[in-house]
Design an enzyme around this catalytic site. Structure first.
Site, PDB file in Angstrom:
ATOM      1  N   ASP A 154     -16.771 -34.162  63.460  1.00 46.79           N
ATOM      2  CA  ASP A 154     -15.942 -33.017  63.059  1.00 46.79           C
ATOM      3  C   ASP A 154     -16.829 -31.781  62.906  1.00 46.79           C
ATOM      4  O   ASP A 154     -18.033 -31.889  62.641  1.00 46.79           O
ATOM      5  CB  ASP A 154     -15.283 -33.285  61.701  1.00 46.79           C
ATOM      6  CG  ASP A 154     -14.164 -34.323  61.786  1.00 46.79           C
ATOM      7  OD1 ASP A 154     -13.827 -34.756  62.895  1.00 46.79           O
ATOM      8  OD2 ASP A 154     -13.643 -34.678  60.720  1.00 46.79           O
ATOM      9  N   ARG A 206     -13.646 -31.767  71.235  1.00 45.13           N
ATOM     10  CA  ARG A 206     -12.273 -31.658  70.711  1.00 45.13           C
ATOM     11  C   ARG A 206     -12.115 -30.187  70.351  1.00 45.13           C
ATOM     12  O   ARG A 206     -12.755 -29.699  69.424  1.00 45.13           O
ATOM     13  CB  ARG A 206     -12.112 -32.521  69.460  1.00 45.13           C
ATOM     14  CG  ARG A 206     -10.778 -32.286  68.756  1.00 45.13           C
ATOM     15  CD  ARG A 206     -10.842 -32.634  67.263  1.00 45.13           C
ATOM     16  NE  ARG A 206     -11.223 -33.985  67.007  1.00 45.13           N
ATOM     17  CZ  ARG A 206     -11.886 -34.360  65.896  1.00 45.13           C
ATOM     18  NH1 ARG A 206     -12.229 -33.485  64.973  1.00 45.13           N
ATOM     19  NH2 ARG A 206     -12.211 -35.614  65.710  1.00 45.13           N
TER      20      ARG A 206
HETATM   21  C1  LIG Z   1      -6.996 -34.018  65.693  1.00 44.32           C
HETATM   22  C2  LIG Z   1      -7.449 -32.790  64.975  1.00 44.32           C
HETATM   23  C3  LIG Z   1      -8.756 -32.706  64.519  1.00 44.32           C
HETATM   24  C4  LIG Z   1      -9.190 -31.561  63.865  1.00 44.32           C
HETATM   25  N1  LIG Z   1     -10.507 -31.431  63.544  1.00 44.32           N
HETATM   26  C5  LIG Z   1     -10.953 -30.260  63.032  1.00 44.32           C
HETATM   27  C6  LIG Z   1     -12.341 -30.031  62.826  1.00 44.32           C
HETATM   28  O1  LIG Z   1     -13.189 -30.878  63.100  1.00 44.32           O
HETATM   29  N2  LIG Z   1     -12.729 -28.836  62.311  1.00 44.32           N
HETATM   30  C7  LIG Z   1     -11.804 -27.850  62.011  1.00 44.32           C
HETATM   31  O2  LIG Z   1     -12.207 -26.774  61.569  1.00 44.32           O
HETATM   32  N3  LIG Z   1     -10.490 -28.052  62.183  1.00 44.32           N
HETATM   33  C8  LIG Z   1     -10.040 -29.214  62.690  1.00 44.32           C
HETATM   34  N4  LIG Z   1      -8.694 -29.394  62.889  1.00 44.32           N
HETATM   35  C9  LIG Z   1      -7.723 -28.423  62.320  1.00 44.32           C
HETATM   36  C10 LIG Z   1      -7.502 -27.243  63.253  1.00 44.32           C
HETATM   37  O3  LIG Z   1      -8.636 -26.420  63.249  1.00 44.32           O
HETATM   38  C11 LIG Z   1      -6.282 -26.403  62.793  1.00 44.32           C
HETATM   39  O4  LIG Z   1      -6.507 -25.931  61.491  1.00 44.32           O
HETATM   40  C12 LIG Z   1      -4.969 -27.160  62.802  1.00 44.32           C
HETATM   41  O5  LIG Z   1      -4.877 -28.030  63.885  1.00 44.32           O
HETATM   42  C13 LIG Z   1      -3.771 -26.174  62.873  1.00 44.32           C
HETATM   43  O6  LIG Z   1      -3.839 -25.435  64.064  1.00 44.32           O
HETATM   44  P1  LIG Z   1      -2.825 -25.657  65.308  1.00 44.32           P
HETATM   45  O7  LIG Z   1      -3.631 -25.569  66.548  1.00 44.32           O
HETATM   46  O8  LIG Z   1      -2.073 -26.902  65.126  1.00 44.32           O
HETATM   47  O9  LIG Z   1      -1.902 -24.379  65.314  1.00 44.32           O
HETATM   48  P2  LIG Z   1      -1.069 -23.626  64.214  1.00 44.32           P
HETATM   49  O10 LIG Z   1      -0.755 -22.307  64.810  1.00 44.32           O
HETATM   50  O11 LIG Z   1      -1.732 -23.662  62.879  1.00 44.32           O
HETATM   51  O12 LIG Z   1       0.237 -24.501  64.117  1.00 44.32           O
HETATM   52  C14 LIG Z   1       1.188 -24.593  65.168  1.00 44.32           C
HETATM   53  C15 LIG Z   1       2.397 -25.364  64.663  1.00 44.32           C
HETATM   54  O13 LIG Z   1       2.011 -26.706  64.382  1.00 44.32           O
HETATM   55  C16 LIG Z   1       2.613 -27.177  63.192  1.00 44.32           C
HETATM   56  N5  LIG Z   1       1.571 -27.433  62.192  1.00 44.32           N
HETATM   57  C17 LIG Z   1       0.271 -27.070  62.251  1.00 44.32           C
HETATM   58  N6  LIG Z   1      -0.412 -27.518  61.168  1.00 44.32           N
HETATM   59  C18 LIG Z   1       0.491 -28.155  60.402  1.00 44.32           C
HETATM   60  C19 LIG Z   1       0.419 -28.832  59.153  1.00 44.32           C
HETATM   61  N7  LIG Z   1      -0.714 -28.918  58.484  1.00 44.32           N
HETATM   62  N8  LIG Z   1       1.553 -29.382  58.660  1.00 44.32           N
HETATM   63  C20 LIG Z   1       2.725 -29.312  59.324  1.00 44.32           C
HETATM   64  N9  LIG Z   1       2.856 -28.666  60.523  1.00 44.32           N
HETATM   65  C21 LIG Z   1       1.768 -28.098  61.052  1.00 44.32           C
HETATM   66  C22 LIG Z   1       3.576 -26.100  62.769  1.00 44.32           C
HETATM   67  O14 LIG Z   1       4.820 -26.362  63.376  1.00 44.32           O
HETATM   68  C23 LIG Z   1       2.947 -24.851  63.344  1.00 44.32           C
HETATM   69  O15 LIG Z   1       3.873 -23.820  63.554  1.00 44.32           O
HETATM   70  C24 LIG Z   1      -8.255 -30.513  63.588  1.00 44.32           C
HETATM   71  C25 LIG Z   1      -6.948 -30.598  64.058  1.00 44.32           C
HETATM   72  C26 LIG Z   1      -6.538 -31.701  64.755  1.00 44.32           C
HETATM   73  C27 LIG Z   1      -5.142 -31.728  65.271  1.00 44.32           C
END
Ligand SMILES: Cc1cc2nc3c(=O)[nH]c(=O)nc-3n(C[C@H](O)[C@H](O)[C@H](O)COP(=O)(O)OP(=O)(O)OC[C@H]3O[C@@H](n4cnc5c(N)ncnc54)[C@H](O)[C@@H]3O)c2cc1C
Length: 303
Positions: A130, A180
């Site tokens: 991560d 990722r």
């Molecule tokens: C598999 C995975 C691993 C990750 N690893 C890391 C990492 O190592 N380091 C790091 O900094 N970040 C990590 N993240 C988190 C990432 O950086 C984002 O903060 C997170 O994925 C939200 O961004 P989004 O691309 O989904 O878009 P967004 O614009 O935040 O969300 C798009 C839509 O997705 C849905 N959604 C998003 N988040 C949520 C939630 N928490 N609860 C409910 N609905 C939601 C909503 O419908 C929202 O409108 C990871 C995310 C995933 C999916």
């Protein structure tokens, strides 16, 4: 504003002690966390496997205060690797180097990661690293880079919001990393990271195309339709088959979409956290979607 407050709260250890002690939240915690034990996480992995979805197991817990704690976390990851090798083939483990002690002693942390990579290789399991806050991000990438030639299947998260992300990605020349791509979950200053949602989404889409074109087997960690649709369209345009990249999503987030993509023939992996140290993880999930905060407050009020 709410996002900033929640991300500040995520890093507040006094608040963590207070909230974690509250006998609350089982509803909201269990929506995003598989359970407190490795067994519960493996159970979730097997249930998702029945739907054609892989997992990556994450042992909750971040920055350790003493090196002894990083040794305990490493041992717990060794157990997790053995468990998934036996009971959830195809699963990976996701590790945070802050939990392996990178903030205290990078060389001890590197030793822990090496142990995990060796055990994982023996067991045929992939390790994903991560990417955390910028206070440990560059050291995390340095350690990952040192191990990449010997363990080329290891994946590393890259945060599209970080200004240094494009440079970091193109700095790999000999062995190309499996990444990722995520947007980035931490509160970062404007000098280090893009701040506006639209700007971050645009950068994500740009880097997604770059990763599809230049890197082996990229994974896209996002729930955002704008990013997912972009990845699908670009893969199609570039002639990249749906099994040659992967979508990753968080446990409890957009479950319908996870299943739909898997049914359409895409590889989908769900990040499954387990353990008792859920507070900072949950706070970041609330920062991403303030509606989750309402769920959380409701569970506090109803005890
Ligand atoms: C598999 C995975 C691993 C990750 N690893 C890391 C990492 O190592 N380091 C790091 O900094 N970040 C990590 N993240 C988190 C990432 O950086 C984002 O903060 C997170 O994925 C939200 O961004 P989004 O691309 O989904 O878009 P967004 O614009 O935040 O969300 C798009 C839509 O997705 C849905 N959604 C998003 N988040 C949520 C939630 N928490 N609860 C409910 N609905 C939601 C909503 O419908 C929202 O409108 C990871 C995310 C995933 C999916």
């Amino acid at each position: 504003m709410i996002r900033k407050l929640l991300l500040l709260a995520a890093a507040n250890t006094r608040l963590e002690r207070l909230v974690s002690r509250h006998p609350l939240t089982s509803g909201v915690v269990s929506r995003f966390v598989a359970g407190t034990t490795l067994d519960s996480a493996v159970g979730v992995a097997r249930a998702l496997d029945d739907k054609g979805i892989d997992v990556s197991l994450d042992l909750l817990g971040e920055t350790v205060g003493e090196l002894q704690e990083s040794a305990v976390a490493t041992a717990a990851y060794v157990d997790a690797i053995h468990a998934i090798a036996d009971r959830a083939p195809g699963a990976t483990v996701s590790v945070k180097l802050s939990q392996l002690g990178v903030g205290l002693d990078p060389s001890v942390c590197a030793g822990h990661l090496k142990q995990l990579l060796e055990v994982a290789e023996e067991c045929g399991v992939t390790v994903e690293v991560d990417m955390e806050h910028s206070s440990v991000g560059p050291r995390t990438l340095e350690i990952y880079r040192a191990f990449l030639p010997s363990f080329p299947r290891t994946r590393v998260a890259q945060q599209a919001a970080m200004r240094r992300c494009p440079e970091d990605l193109s700095s790999f020349t000999d062995v190309k990393p499996r990444i990722r791509l995520v947007k980035g979950a931490f509160l970062e200053p404007i000098e280090k990271a893009l701040q506006e949602r639209e700007e971050i989404t645009a950068q994500y889409r740009y880097l997604a195309t770059w990763a599809l074109t230049n890197l082996p087997d990229p994974a896209f960690g996002t729930h955002d339709d704008a990013c997912i649709d972009h990845v699908r369209a670009e893969a199609d345009r570039l002639g990249i088959a749906p099994r040659d990249f992967e979508f990753q999503m968080l446990y409890g987030v957009r479950r319908d979409l996870q299943e739909r993509l898997a049914a359409e023939g895409y590889r989908v992996r769900v990040y499954v956290p387990f353990g008792s140290q859920w507070y900072p993880y949950l706070m970041r999930r609330m920062a991403e979607r303030p509606a989750n905060l309402l769920l959380f407050l409701r569970s506090v009020i109803s005890g």
